[in-house]
Design a protein around this motif. Sequence first.
Motif, PDB file in Angstrom:
ATOM      1  N   UNK A  23       0.823  -1.204   0.000  1.00  0.00           N
ATOM      2  CA  UNK A  23       0.000   0.000   0.000  1.00  0.00           C
ATOM      3  C   UNK A  23       0.865   1.265   0.000  1.00  0.00           C
ATOM      4  N   UNK A  24       2.158   1.069   0.244  1.00  0.00           N
ATOM      5  CA  UNK A  24       3.073   2.212   0.281  1.00  0.00           C
ATOM      6  C   UNK A  24       4.356   1.826  -0.445  1.00  0.00           C
ATOM      7  N   UNK A  25       5.107   2.836  -0.888  1.00  0.00           N
ATOM      8  CA  UNK A  25       6.406   2.560  -1.495  1.00  0.00           C
ATOM      9  C   UNK A  25       7.390   3.651  -1.093  1.00  0.00           C
ATOM     10  N   UNK A  26       8.609   3.241  -0.749  1.00  0.00           N
ATOM     11  CA  UNK A  26       9.622   4.222  -0.338  1.00  0.00           C
ATOM     12  C   UNK A  26      10.178   4.895  -1.584  1.00  0.00           C
TER      13      UNK A  26
ATOM     14  N   UNK B 282      12.721   9.193   5.567  1.00  0.00           N
ATOM     15  CA  UNK B 282      12.283   8.444   4.388  1.00  0.00           C
ATOM     16  C   UNK B 282      11.054   9.144   3.834  1.00  0.00           C
ATOM     17  N   UNK B 283      11.021   9.283   2.486  1.00  0.00           N
ATOM     18  CA  UNK B 283       9.827   9.821   1.850  1.00  0.00           C
ATOM     19  C   UNK B 283       9.048   8.652   1.285  1.00  0.00           C
ATOM     20  N   UNK B 284       7.836   8.497   1.774  1.00  0.00           N
ATOM     21  CA  UNK B 284       7.057   7.302   1.453  1.00  0.00           C
ATOM     22  C   UNK B 284       5.781   7.698   0.725  1.00  0.00           C
ATOM     23  N   UNK B 285       5.546   7.037  -0.402  1.00  0.00           N
ATOM     24  CA  UNK B 285       4.337   7.323  -1.170  1.00  0.00           C
ATOM     25  C   UNK B 285       3.220   6.406  -0.696  1.00  0.00           C
ATOM     26  N   UNK B 286       2.050   6.976  -0.469  1.00  0.00           N
ATOM     27  CA  UNK B 286       0.887   6.154  -0.132  1.00  0.00           C
ATOM     28  C   UNK B 286       0.096   5.947  -1.408  1.00  0.00           C
ATOM     29  N   UNK B 287      -0.153   4.675  -1.739  1.00  0.00           N
ATOM     30  CA  UNK B 287      -0.735   4.353  -3.042  1.00  0.00           C
ATOM     31  C   UNK B 287      -2.226   4.028  -3.005  1.00  0.00           C
ATOM     32  N   UNK B 288      -2.879   4.249  -1.871  1.00  0.00           N
ATOM     33  CA  UNK B 288      -4.303   3.906  -1.777  1.00  0.00           C
ATOM     34  C   UNK B 288      -5.146   5.189  -1.789  1.00  0.00           C
TER      35      UNK B 288
ATOM     36  N   UNK C  58      -6.406   1.365   3.907  1.00  0.00           N
ATOM     37  CA  UNK C  58      -5.643   2.579   3.602  1.00  0.00           C
ATOM     38  C   UNK C  58      -4.158   2.343   3.839  1.00  0.00           C
ATOM     39  N   UNK C  59      -3.320   2.930   3.013  1.00  0.00           N
ATOM     40  CA  UNK C  59      -1.893   2.927   3.280  1.00  0.00           C
ATOM     41  C   UNK C  59      -1.608   3.879   4.428  1.00  0.00           C
ATOM     42  N   UNK C  60      -0.553   3.599   5.180  1.00  0.00           N
ATOM     43  CA  UNK C  60      -0.271   4.425   6.361  1.00  0.00           C
ATOM     44  C   UNK C  60       1.197   4.814   6.416  1.00  0.00           C
ATOM     45  N   UNK C  61       1.448   6.032   6.908  1.00  0.00           N
ATOM     46  CA  UNK C  61       2.803   6.423   7.293  1.00  0.00           C
ATOM     47  C   UNK C  61       2.724   6.860   8.747  1.00  0.00           C
ATOM     48  N   UNK C  62       3.502   6.208   9.609  1.00  0.00           N
ATOM     49  CA  UNK C  62       3.528   6.587  11.019  1.00  0.00           C
ATOM     50  C   UNK C  62       4.785   7.405  11.297  1.00  0.00           C
TER      51      UNK C  62
ATOM     52  N   UNK D  15      12.471   7.781  -1.473  1.00  0.00           N
ATOM     53  CA  UNK D  15      13.891   8.047  -1.229  1.00  0.00           C
ATOM     54  C   UNK D  15      14.156   8.325   0.242  1.00  0.00           C
ATOM     55  N   UNK D  16      15.441   8.287   0.575  1.00  0.00           N
ATOM     56  CA  UNK D  16      15.885   8.582   1.942  1.00  0.00           C
ATOM     57  C   UNK D  16      16.709   9.866   1.930  1.00  0.00           C
TER      58      UNK D  16
ATOM     59  N   UNK E 150      -5.919   1.814   9.712  1.00  0.00           N
ATOM     60  CA  UNK E 150      -5.508   1.734   8.299  1.00  0.00           C
ATOM     61  C   UNK E 150      -5.911   0.379   7.705  1.00  0.00           C
ATOM     62  N   UNK E 151      -5.764  -0.683   8.492  1.00  0.00           N
ATOM     63  CA  UNK E 151      -6.166  -2.021   8.006  1.00  0.00           C
ATOM     64  C   UNK E 151      -7.662  -2.015   7.703  1.00  0.00           C
TER      65      UNK E 151
ATOM     66  N   UNK F  53       8.910  10.811   6.835  1.00  0.00           N
ATOM     67  CA  UNK F  53       8.904  10.397   8.232  1.00  0.00           C
ATOM     68  C   UNK F  53      10.329  10.189   8.696  1.00  0.00           C
TER      69      UNK F  53
END
Lengths: 247, 320
Positions: free
Chosen positions: A210-213, B140-146, B111-115, A215-216, B106-107, B131
């Motif tokens: 549901x998520x993808x990193x 880290x930059x995290x894309x939520x795809x939902x 939904x995708x989650x970033x904590x 970059x850092x 989120x489950x 985050x």
Amino acid sequence: MKILVCISKTPDTTAKIAFAEGNTKFDENGVQWIINPYDEWYSLVKAIELKEKDATVAIHLVTVGGADTEPIIRKALALGGDEAIRVNNTSNDSLVVAQEIAAIAKEGAYDLILTGKETIDYNSASIGSMLCALLDQNFISAAVKLEVNGSSITVTREIEGGEETCETSLPAIISCQKGMAEQRIPNMRGIMAARTKPLKVVEASITTATTSIKNFDLPPAKSGVKLVDPANMDELVRLLKEEAKVI
Amino acid sequence: MVLIYIDQDDQEIKKASYEAISYGAALAKQLGTSAEALLLGTVKDNIADLGKYGASKVHQVNNIALNSFDARVNANVIAEAAKALGASVVIFAHNVNGKAIAPAVSVKLGAGIVTGACALPKTDVGFVVTKTVFSGKAFASIQIDTPVKVISINQNSFGIEVGDGSATVANLDVAVPTSSIKITSVDKIQGEVPLTEASLVVSGGRGLKGPENWGILLDLAKALGASTACSRPVSDSDWRPHHEHVGQTGLQIAPNLYIAIGISGAIQHLAGVNRSKTIVVINKDPEAPFFKAADYGVVGDAFEVVPALTAAILKSKGGA
Ligand SMILES: Cc1cc2nc3c(=O)[nH]c(=O)nc-3n(C[C@H](O)[C@H](O)[C@H](O)COP(=O)(O)OP(=O)(O)OC[C@H]3O[C@@H](n4cnc5c(N)ncnc54)[C@H](O)[C@@H]3O)c2cc1C
């Protein structure tokens, strides 16, 4: 009583944090791997303590990861797990990991699932809570104390500025932190025994993340410390007031 | 709509929730939608005041059973509420309760989650949330795809913005599952700001030599109105209570000011405090690693420097 202990592999706490492939991947070069301290010191040792009080307790370990997690899981077996399951999935999406563990948990019908409070690499603190929703079981997070009396348990968890104690019944999911147990070191007998303890590999079944990193980044370097004369604390107070504006 | 979960403890709204609203309101503005709050149970605070932080409306599930926290029950209620209200993003504070329920929500929402987010999402292309990872040593930059998204935000990373709005309050009817958790006792440290909420923190390490020497640190904390913390060996030796232990294996905090006294600055210690806005290090060893992470440093004997600093603070307060 059957206990499932979730084990994650993390870089050693002193590992150099650097990134590779255009800052999209953690640079594993020269990194030493350890069992996530919360998983090892608190959840696993707590399970071992419960088994020492009641020999009928069975401790199963689960890890979600590639073959390179096996030294970690062997160490956990050496500390005192009875058998281990590795789900061969290298995803770092928390939901994927939680779903893989939930599938193992359903099959094993565990009374108690223990996780660490969080992992020290991605700090997501998500698996226990996700298992709560996936299994529809009670979840108590950030626990510092656990007592089992038959099918009921007493758990103390951290809250802001204190602690809260509650009672509930098994099955339950608990995330563990400092206070739960004391760190142990595996002994020679444990290490020998671990070699022949069962370690089952299960193929990955969950693939949709549901998520993808993307970059850092590393935090910008501090501009350097400003030294203040120990005989002039008025100057430090002035700097904190006028420059840093924090007091 | 951006929905913000309001965390309460003993019928008092948690400070971290105000910051979550400010964050949610800024995100709603960015997305061209509204920011609305969700409160479970009842509180003593004036709920309409949540408008000051940017919520236009507060949905209250007015059921006193929800005044005691149960992760499974709360997550169920929040997910049902978010579905009923059609929320596209659900925001939590990344505090003790937020950590316990945001992933479960989120489950339930698929939904995708970033904590542990530390900045507003980038929403020009996709939905990317930054985050802290590796205990604050990297981002880290995290894309939520939902389509629906869940975010929990690190405390003291966004700030609380106070305006003069007022929120409308509406009752929300959501089925509340029966809790099978019975809270039997609550043990709070009286009269202290919880460390994770403190904006000023004074912390001591093994350099203070023993618990009998903590007086100078407590005096400084008192002069500043700061909370107190310590390094791991200090709490391991029971010089100070365990709840003061900060670092990789203790609390992670991000106060505006962190004053480290007689702490060497081991990497595991820094992991708990490196998000502090300003760090002052007092250490007699000029080579102590902590100076590399500090904004201000005093190379000197804590037993002389700390009382002098306390006196200077009292003087500046008295003279102001
Ligand atoms: C897996 C792992 C996890 C860990 N987790 C944590 C954690 O969460 N938190 C944590 O704090 N540690 C943690 N540690 C321990 C950490 O590595 C350090 O050992 C610890 O932080 C050191 O504590 P200290 O700075 O108080 O003591 P020391 O390292 O002994 O430093 C004392 C300092 O005091 C200074 N000093 C002495 N006398 C004076 C004086 N009169 N005036 C001024 N300065 C003086 C000395 O110069 C020295 O720098 C962890 C370690 C491991 C391996």
